[in-house]
Design an enzyme around this catalytic site. Sequence first.
Site, PDB file in Angstrom:
ATOM      1  N   GLU A  68       1.646   4.128   2.872  1.00  0.00           N
ATOM      2  CA  GLU A  68       2.138   3.628   4.143  1.00  0.00           C
ATOM      3  C   GLU A  68       3.966   3.572   3.975  1.00  0.00           C
ATOM      4  O   GLU A  68       4.570   2.499   4.141  1.00  0.00           O
ATOM      5  CB  GLU A  68       1.832   1.993   4.421  1.00  0.00           C
ATOM      6  CG  GLU A  68       0.247   2.097   4.266  1.00  0.00           C
ATOM      7  CD  GLU A  68      -0.239   0.549   4.213  1.00  0.00           C
ATOM      8  OE1 GLU A  68       0.360  -0.145   4.392  1.00  0.00           O
ATOM      9  OE2 GLU A  68      -1.656   0.832   4.184  1.00  0.00           O
ATOM     10  N   ARG A 121      -3.359   4.655  -2.229  1.00  0.00           N
ATOM     11  CA  ARG A 121      -3.088   3.390  -1.676  1.00  0.00           C
ATOM     12  C   ARG A 121      -2.849   2.038  -2.668  1.00  0.00           C
ATOM     13  O   ARG A 121      -2.200   1.224  -2.346  1.00  0.00           O
ATOM     14  CB  ARG A 121      -4.485   3.013  -0.769  1.00  0.00           C
ATOM     15  CG  ARG A 121      -4.405   1.397  -0.518  1.00  0.00           C
ATOM     16  CD  ARG A 121      -5.732   1.475   0.516  1.00  0.00           C
ATOM     17  NE  ARG A 121      -6.166   0.188   0.595  1.00  0.00           N
ATOM     18  CZ  ARG A 121      -6.151  -0.603   1.641  1.00  0.00           C
ATOM     19  NH1 ARG A 121      -5.727  -0.190   2.954  1.00  0.00           N
ATOM     20  NH2 ARG A 121      -6.902  -2.092   1.800  1.00  0.00           N
ATOM     21  N   GLU A 156       1.099  -4.203  10.860  1.00  0.00           N
ATOM     22  CA  GLU A 156       0.823  -2.804  10.888  1.00  0.00           C
ATOM     23  C   GLU A 156       1.732  -2.259  11.710  1.00  0.00           C
ATOM     24  O   GLU A 156       1.712  -2.087  13.030  1.00  0.00           O
ATOM     25  CB  GLU A 156      -0.815  -2.540  11.205  1.00  0.00           C
ATOM     26  CG  GLU A 156      -1.621  -3.257  10.351  1.00  0.00           C
ATOM     27  CD  GLU A 156      -2.237  -2.481   9.087  1.00  0.00           C
ATOM     28  OE1 GLU A 156      -1.274  -1.510   8.806  1.00  0.00           O
ATOM     29  OE2 GLU A 156      -2.803  -3.156   8.311  1.00  0.00           O
ATOM     30  N   HIS A 166       2.608  -3.281   6.853  1.00  0.00           N
ATOM     31  CA  HIS A 166       1.731  -2.411   6.587  1.00  0.00           C
ATOM     32  C   HIS A 166       1.922  -1.093   7.637  1.00  0.00           C
ATOM     33  O   HIS A 166       2.424  -1.464   8.752  1.00  0.00           O
ATOM     34  CB  HIS A 166       0.282  -2.701   6.187  1.00  0.00           C
ATOM     35  CG  HIS A 166       0.127  -3.715   5.267  1.00  0.00           C
ATOM     36  ND1 HIS A 166      -0.675  -3.284   4.073  1.00  0.00           N
ATOM     37  CD2 HIS A 166       0.438  -4.810   4.790  1.00  0.00           C
ATOM     38  CE1 HIS A 166      -0.628  -4.085   3.289  1.00  0.00           C
ATOM     39  NE2 HIS A 166       0.057  -5.112   3.679  1.00  0.00           N
ATOM     40  N   HIS A 173       1.021  -1.199   0.111  1.00  0.00           N
ATOM     41  CA  HIS A 173      -0.171  -0.026  -0.045  1.00  0.00           C
ATOM     42  C   HIS A 173       0.872   1.309  -0.138  1.00  0.00           C
ATOM     43  O   HIS A 173       1.737   1.339   0.972  1.00  0.00           O
ATOM     44  CB  HIS A 173      -0.910  -0.015   1.110  1.00  0.00           C
ATOM     45  CG  HIS A 173      -2.029  -0.913   1.065  1.00  0.00           C
ATOM     46  ND1 HIS A 173      -2.549  -1.640   2.377  1.00  0.00           N
ATOM     47  CD2 HIS A 173      -2.903  -1.563   0.261  1.00  0.00           C
ATOM     48  CE1 HIS A 173      -3.383  -2.678   1.908  1.00  0.00           C
ATOM     49  NE2 HIS A 173      -3.640  -2.533   0.633  1.00  0.00           N
ATOM     50  N   ARG A 226      -6.135  -6.963  -2.060  1.00  0.00           N
ATOM     51  CA  ARG A 226      -7.341  -7.780  -2.066  1.00  0.00           C
ATOM     52  C   ARG A 226      -7.392  -8.692  -3.283  1.00  0.00           C
ATOM     53  O   ARG A 226      -8.407  -9.106  -3.642  1.00  0.00           O
ATOM     54  CB  ARG A 226      -8.438  -6.788  -1.956  1.00  0.00           C
ATOM     55  CG  ARG A 226      -8.513  -5.932  -0.782  1.00  0.00           C
ATOM     56  CD  ARG A 226      -9.088  -6.566   0.509  1.00  0.00           C
ATOM     57  NE  ARG A 226      -9.210  -6.115   1.956  1.00  0.00           N
ATOM     58  CZ  ARG A 226      -8.296  -5.430   2.545  1.00  0.00           C
ATOM     59  NH1 ARG A 226      -7.152  -5.812   1.985  1.00  0.00           N
ATOM     60  NH2 ARG A 226      -8.817  -4.832   3.374  1.00  0.00           N
ATOM     61  N   TYR A 280      -0.989   1.846   9.224  1.00  0.00           N
ATOM     62  CA  TYR A 280      -0.520   1.958  10.710  1.00  0.00           C
ATOM     63  C   TYR A 280      -1.656   1.053  11.505  1.00  0.00           C
ATOM     64  O   TYR A 280      -2.700   0.958  11.007  1.00  0.00           O
ATOM     65  CB  TYR A 280      -0.478   3.572  11.020  1.00  0.00           C
ATOM     66  CG  TYR A 280      -2.009   4.195  10.831  1.00  0.00           C
ATOM     67  CD1 TYR A 280      -2.618   4.222  12.131  1.00  0.00           C
ATOM     68  CD2 TYR A 280      -2.388   4.852   9.515  1.00  0.00           C
ATOM     69  CE1 TYR A 280      -4.006   4.821  11.848  1.00  0.00           C
ATOM     70  CE2 TYR A 280      -3.429   5.363   9.288  1.00  0.00           C
ATOM     71  CZ  TYR A 280      -4.241   5.407  10.621  1.00  0.00           C
ATOM     72  OH  TYR A 280      -5.271   6.219  10.388  1.00  0.00           O
TER      73      TYR A 280
END
Length: 286
Positions: free
Chosen positions: A44, A99, A247, A173, A41, A121, A175
């Site tokens: 990030e 993203r 995360e 990733h 992503h 996804r 957060y």
Amino acid sequence: MNSALVGVTNIGKSYEGRDIRSVKVSTGAGRPAFVINCGLHSREWVTPATCMYVANQLTSWYGIDDAVTDVLNKVDIYFIPVSNPDGYEYTWTTDRMWRKTRSPAANNGCLADCNGVDPNRNWDNHWDAPGGSSTNCCSDTFRGPKPFSEVEVNSQKEFVMGIPNVRAYIDVHAYSQYWMYPYGWSETPAKDAATLAQVGQDSIDAIRAVHGKRYETGSIADVIYVATGSSADYFYDAGITCSFAAELRDQGRYGFTLPEAQIVPTGEEAFAGLMVMAQAVADGTC
Ligand SMILES: [Zn+2]
């Protein structure tokens, strides 16, 4: 940095033609492997920085620090520091909060003028199960027209599945400060749930010991939300026992725009958590 330990390879090209690189840190042949992916992503930003920080620590401390030396004598560690380079470039030039990938809307069967697919996804694991992704092209969790439609996702899959004996994988990733394991698609426990819970707990304990930050562990579906078609679920069901999704910092005060002063501390605590996973590969737990 001890560059003699490092091999850089291109694992494929992004939709817009950028190289996707892997950094392999290895001190010998025939070892089990641990793959660390960052930047899927694009907004990030602390995650590519963390991959590079950890690679630098490993190569700098090999032969000096006992724990690093022991792990690298037993395990090959691969990094994919920027796994969505088109999105990453876009966050630097056009939209800091982007993203997804940058595949054009027309390629994705989209009537609306919305580009890109959520690359977490788009994996072929319960891809079209309800509730864990979006069929809306304009959504940040748009799953794409079919599994592995995104060249960045397919290239990573081909690369990781082509490495002999991968025992651990983590998709990094940000957060929220989580250290999670499968499943994301369902709250059904994974068959290795006990092992995953122990490795997760040991990781967050090691993280907390560095700067006192509290991370949470558990399954993706339990800790965060149901997410279908994710990399962690895909690689777990493909046979990588210790498959995780992390995360990093923070818990929402700054979110994606984490201040520069927190980049190195985030790397330092992530290094501790990742070393726990590497040790679990070395000792056969994973
Ligand atoms: Zn993410």
